[in-house]
Design a protein around this motif. Structure first.
Motif: not given
Length: 639
Positions: A79-86
């Protein structure tokens, strides 16, 4: 035009107000999927390990496999903009043969991110979560609030962990430990550099206290015994780390507030990988056994658990013929009976052995020593631990199953628990040419709680538990009862006997010389092991049971994929068939070589067995977790 200028000015103003890394800043909006790279290592690289990544909403955003040479991985997120954190998990076998399930995190999203996965990052994540990371990762889709807390506490958790290993940081000459990024060090490699040796120098475990509180345990890897030097209660640590001025040191329940260190040894270890490189060169040159025996790498070799120099040369010669190579060495501990403070003369090491495709085909373990005065040869060389035989004690759990996989109600308790005692009884047989011969006839194990348990020779690789003191010729069962001290059998496993670090003196006479060796319990005995931890075969049902005739024919194929997927921290280490005459007498025990992970199948069990009378047919499976606990499963074949 004026309107566009005003809009641009407003945008710049808002950006300035939210910048500087403060709590009100927004993540960047990315036009393309970001990348993530890192190294998975336990000192030596985790080769061919599976890496999985979820974002702050628990959404799976990428997978990768670590490189066979250096443990590195790289991926582009989905995805382009994953939610933080990984949230990162790496699963694979280390150089000791133990399965590792380790975690890391990337608190903030950027276009190009780094996330190493090591025992230290696993400890950081555990501190930031306040519990064991693996269950949280498994339930990441419903754990968004926990992941948010993890991101908030990660930096403080990393700083706190560095206070617990501050002696190692000093010994490894970190000029400014505050700048060391345990999660994303741009210079990190599994190459015996300072960061790598920091990982190697500390034994890190996650466990549960007697009150079932999750704890972090740390200790100098090179001390005698397996006691934890530093114990941290994870929930309390996390609560303090989330405070602006928290005091996580209050969560340390041990007397020591920082692990001790093998100061002298750490100064000598950076050149250890030269030994692995030299062994690979020796193998690549195609040397035979006689030539290997004269090589400086092994000329000082004594013995290692009964394996002598000619055995070692034979192993290296087989690697030559098969075109194999050593992976990097992983430090496993100290072979000295009483290590000098700050040092260790003989260091236990392990390495994976790979073929030309990068597939791990074998495991190697031995002991090495350092010769500071060496100028024309390697300073590190193979030496062996100097022991005539091996001794060990492990936490044990055992379950009995019927042919269809259901629990055997005839056994109580089922599952059972106890101790598995391994006292080597026969010469090692690394190259199957000559049959093994007996090393000793009897021994005595002293439990910390005061009981003494006799063992005797039983024509098996290890001595068997005996009910008769001094007995030297026992009939084995072929099953777990040969090695197990259970609550329902000989002796009693009390509190002092079942905790990590418990000391077990073992006395015996070998080649006319009386010896006493100490074995230490690596982990606590589990009081109530979950049924899911025991190896279960796929495909068994009431209509398709495990048949005795198939066990005897040896053509039966085994599949344990479902169990392995559900228990990535466990590895199947033994498969054997046991055929016991119903009229009495010694059983016939046929072992089968177990493939190394990631393989989870066996095409056949091996040679056929033709009984001369009525026999009870059993299949035994033994698994091991990352802390050495043994889990035994017995299937009884149906008529």
């Amino acid at each position: 035009m004026l309107y566009r200028f005003a809009a641009l000015a407003l945008t710049l103003l808002l950006t300035a107000c939210g910048g500087g890394g403060g709590g009100g800043s927004s993540p960047p909006v990315l036009d393309t999927p970001p990348t993530l790279r890192g190294i998975a290592a336990t000192g030596a690289p985790l080769v061919n390990a599976q890496v999985s990544v979820v974002d702050g909403q628990g959404k799976a955003v990428g997978t990768a496999t670590t490189h066979a040479a250096d443990g590195s991985y790289s991926l582009t997120l989905s995805v382009n903009n994953p939610a933080a954190p990984l949230f990162i998990q790496a699963r694979g076998m280390d150089a000791s043969g133990s399965m590792q399930v380790l975690h890391s995190t990337v608190p903030a999203i950027s276009a190009a991110m780094v996330g190493h996965v090591t025992p230290l990052t696993n400890a950081v994540v555990a501190l930031a979560l306040g519990t064991e990371p693996a269950p949280v990762f498994a339930a990441a889709a419903t754990s968004a609030s926990q992941l948010t807390q993890m991101a908030s506490a990660t930096s403080a958790a990393s700083d706190f962990l560095k206070t617990l290993v501050k002696t190692q940081l000093t010994d490894l000459k970190f000029t400014d430990p505050k700048t060391l990024d345990l999660l994303a060090d741009a210079n990190f490699a599994a190459n015996k550099g300072a960061h790598d040796l920091l990982i190697e120098s500390v034994r890190i475990d996650l466990a549960r206290s007697r009150l079932n509180v999750p704890v972090l345990q740390l200790a100098n890897k090179f001390i005698a015994g397996m006691n934890a030097e530093v114990v941290v209660e994870l929930p309390m640590a996390q609560a303090e780390l989330l405070k602006a001025a928290g005091t996580p040191a209050n969560a340390v329940t041990s007397t020591l507030k920082a692990a001790t260190s093998a100061t002298t040894l750490l100064g000598n270890l950076p050149s250890l990988d030269d030994l692995g490189a030299a062994l690979n060169q020796l193998i690549a040159q195609g040397k035979d056994v006689s030539t290997i025996l004269t090589n400086a790498l092994v000329t000082g070799y004594d013995k290692h658990n009964g394996r002598v120099k000619t055995d070692l040369a034979a192993i290296l010669s087989v690697d030559t013929t098969a075109n194999r190579q050593f992976g990097r060495f992983q430090l496993l501990g100290c072979a000295d009976d009483a290590p000098a403070a700050g040092n260790c003369a003989k260091v236990l090491v392990g390495a994976v052995i790979s073929d030309s495709t990068g597939t791990v085909v074998d495991l190697f373990s031995d002991a090495v020593s350092y010769n500071k005065a060496a100028t024309t040869t390697n300073k590190w060389n193979l030496i062996g631990n100097g022991k005539k035989l091996a001794v060990a004690v492990y936490p044990l759990a055992f379950t009995a199953l019927n042919a269809d996989g259901s629990a055997d109600t005839a056994l109580s308790p089922n599952p059972g628990i106890g101790l598995q005692v391994e006292i080597q009884a026969q010469t090692p047989d690394p190259i199957p040419v000559n049959p093994p011969i007996p090393l000793l006839s009897s021994a005595t194990l002293q439990l910390p709680g005061g009981f003494s348990i006799p063992f005797g020779y039983c024509s098996r690789p290890f001595l068997c538990v005996s009910s008769t003191t001094g007995a030297t010729s026992l009939i084995p069962t072929g099953g777990v009862g040969d090695l197990a001290i259970q609550r329902a059998a000989v002796g009693w496993i009390g509190t002092a006997d079942s905790v990590r670090g418990a000391k077990y003196p073992i006395t015996y006479t070998i080649s006319g010389t009386a010896e006493t060796r100490n074995a230490y319990l690596r982990a606590d005995v589990l009081g109530d092991p979950a049924a899911a931890r025991f190896v279960a075969l796929d495909g068994l049902t009431t209509n398709l049971p495990l048949r005795a005739v198939d066990l005897q024919a040896g053509t039966l194929a085994l599949d344990w994929h479902s169990w392995a997927a559900a228990n990535p921290d466990l590895r199947l280490i033994e498969v054997k068939r046991v055929f016991t005459p119903t009229a009495g007498g010694a059983p016939t025990v046929l072992g089968t070589t177990v493939p190394l992970p990631p393989r989870t199948t066996l095409a056949t069990l091996g040679a056929a067995f033709t009984p001369t009378g009525t026999v009870k047919s059993e299949l035994w499976l033994q698994a091991m977790d990352s802390q050495g606990r043994r889990f035994h499963t017995r299937y009884t074949g149906s008529p």
